[in-house]
Design a protein around this motif. Structure first.
Motif, PDB file in Angstrom:
ATOM      1  N   ASN A   1      58.955  41.051  33.630  1.00 21.26           N
ATOM      2  CA  ASN A   1      60.325  41.215  34.081  1.00 21.26           C
ATOM      3  C   ASN A   1      60.502  40.324  35.314  1.00 21.26           C
ATOM      4  O   ASN A   1      59.579  40.211  36.132  1.00 21.26           O
ATOM      5  CB  ASN A   1      60.568  42.685  34.458  1.00 21.26           C
TER       6      ASN A   1
ATOM      7  N   TRP B   1      71.778  39.381  32.727  1.00 24.27           N
ATOM      8  CA  TRP B   1      70.873  40.467  32.322  1.00 24.27           C
ATOM      9  C   TRP B   1      70.239  41.154  33.530  1.00 24.27           C
ATOM     10  O   TRP B   1      69.386  42.028  33.365  1.00 24.27           O
ATOM     11  CB  TRP B   1      69.766  39.919  31.408  1.00 24.27           C
ATOM     12  N   LEU B   2      70.630  40.740  34.714  1.00 27.77           N
ATOM     13  CA  LEU B   2      69.978  41.235  35.933  1.00 27.77           C
ATOM     14  C   LEU B   2      70.950  42.060  36.777  1.00 27.77           C
ATOM     15  O   LEU B   2      72.061  41.601  37.069  1.00 27.77           O
ATOM     16  CB  LEU B   2      69.458  40.052  36.759  1.00 27.77           C
TER      17      LEU B   2
ATOM     18  N   ASP C   1      59.231  35.244  30.848  1.00 27.59           N
ATOM     19  CA  ASP C   1      60.219  36.055  30.142  1.00 27.59           C
ATOM     20  C   ASP C   1      59.621  37.451  29.948  1.00 27.59           C
ATOM     21  O   ASP C   1      58.399  37.606  29.895  1.00 27.59           O
ATOM     22  CB  ASP C   1      60.546  35.433  28.780  1.00 27.59           C
TER      23      ASP C   1
END
Ligand SMILES: C[S@@+](CC[C@H](N)C(=O)[O-])C[C@H]1O[C@@H](n2cnc3c(N)ncnc32)[C@H](O)[C@@H]1O
Length: 287
Positions: A111, A135-136, A84
Motif C-alpha cells: 500500500n 484511490w488515496l 502497487d
C-alpha cells in the motif's frame, strides 16, 4: 508511516477490484499489450517533455499497475522500481519486465501508505498519476511518503486527473458541466458500483469502489508542507481518458474506439476553455 486503520475496509474493496482488473486490462485492446511488446505504447508526450531526460536516473513509480508505464521509463534509460498494492499487478509487472528484457526493473508489493516501511531507499524521481491519487484518502500523508522517497535534489512528477473534472456529473445526457461530487478532500469517499473498468473487456465480479477527490490547492499545499519546492503546475485542456461521455478524441482515432489508451480526450469546442481536465506538477526536494 503506518496507515490509518479506519480506511482498511475501503482499501480492501478497492484492492479486490484492482486485483481482478489486472488480467482484464492485460488482455484488453485499450492497454494493447501486443502493441506494447512491439514498443508502440509509449508514455504521453507531455510526461516525457516535462520530466525530461531520465537516462541514468533512478525512478520510483507509485501505483504502477502492471508496469507498462514503469517499464516505458526504463526503455527511456531510467532504472525503475514500481510499487502497487495489487499482488496480481506486481506479478504481471514482473513477468512483463522479463518479456521486454528489462531485467533490472523491480516491482514491490505495498500500500502506498506503508511503502516507506517496505522500501528503504531514495530515488532521483518519484513518478505517479493517471488515475492514482483518487484511490488515496489522505493527500497530506501521501506527500510525506513521496518526500521520504526523494534524494536531495530529486523530484516528484505527477500527471493526474484534475479535481475539477472529477467533481463533474459524469452521468448527464445533456452534456452540461455540472458539479456533483466534492471538489475538496472529504472524509467520506465517493462510493460507486460498476461492473466494467475504464477499458474494454469482460465484466468484473468485484464491482464496488471507493474514491476521494483532492482539491488542487490541497495537493500543492501537501507537497509544500512535505518540504518540496514547486517547480511548475500546469492545468490541461486534454485528458488521458474519456472522463465525461461527451468528450471527444483530440486526434482522429481510426476505428473510433474509445479504448485507444494513448488517445487524449477533450471537451467539445464550446466547453474547452471552461474547465481543466488534467494537471501536471513537478516539485523538487531541496538539495
Ligand atoms: C489507474 S491505475 C494507475 C496506473 C497507471 N497510471 C495506468 O494507467 O496503468 C491505479 C493503480 O493504483 C493501485 N492502487 C490503488 N490504491 C492503492 C494503494 N492504496 N496503494 C498502492 N496501490 C494502490 C491499483 O492497484 C492500480 O494498479
Amino acid at each position: 508511516m503506518p496507515r490509518d486503520q479506519k480506511h482498511d475496509p475501503f482499501f480492501e474493496t478497492n484492492l479486490a477490484r484492482w486485483d481482478e482488473a489486472v488480467a482484464i486490462h492485460a488482455a484488453s485492446q485499450g492497454y494493447d499489450l501486443q502493441g506494447y511488446l512491439r514498443g508502440e505504447k509509449t508514455l504521453y508526450q507531455v510526461e516525457m517533455d516535462e520530466v525530461g531526460d531520465v537516462r541514468g536516473r533512478t525512478l520510483l513509480h507509485l501505483q504502477c499497475h502492471f508496469g507498462m508505464d514503469t517499464l516505458n521509463w526504463a526503455r527511456l534509460g531510467a532504472t525503475v522500481t514500481g510499487l502497487d498494492f495489487s499482488p496480481s499487478a506486481v506479478e504481471r509487472a514482473r513477468l512483463l519486465a522479463q518479456e521486454v528484457g528489462i531485467h533490472d526493473a523491480r516491482f514491490v508489493l505495498s500500500n502506498v501508505y506503508d511503502a516507506p516501511a517496505v522500501l528503504a531507499e531514495q530515488f532521483d524521481i518519484v513518478y505517479t498519476g493517471i488515475g492514482a491519487l483518487n484511490w488515496l484518502p489522505d493527500i497530506t500523508a501521501w506527500a510525506r511518503v513521496v518526500a521520504s522517497f526523494l534524494k536531495p535534489g530529486g523530484f516528484l512528477y505527477l500527471y493526474e486527473g484534475h479535481p475539477m473534472a472529477a467533481a463533474m456529473d459524469d452521468e448527464r445526457e445533456d452534456g452540461a458541466l455540472v458539479v456533483r461530487y466534492p471538489y475538496f478532500e472529504v472524509e467520506r469517499p465517493i462510493e460507486w458500483d460498476d461492473e466494467h473498468t475504464y477499458t474494454d473487456g469482460p465484466p468484473l465480479k468485484n464491482t464496488r469502489g471507493f474514491e476521494w477527490n483532492h482539491g488542487l490547492g490541497e495537493v500543492v499545499d501537501a507537497v509544500l508542507q512535505a518540504g518540496l519546492r514547486l517547480d511548475f503546475l500546469h492545468e490541461h485542456r486534454d485528458a488521458a481518458w474519456q472522463a465525461l461521455p461527451w468528450m471527444e478524441p483530440v486526434h482522429h482515432v481510426p476505428d473510433g474506439s474509445r479504448h485507444q489508451r494513448r488517445t487524449q480526450w477533450w471537451l467539445p469546442a464550446a466547453q474547452r476553455d471552461l474547465a481543466p481536465l488534467m494537471y501536471s506538477l513537478k516539485a523538487t526536494r531541496p538539495a
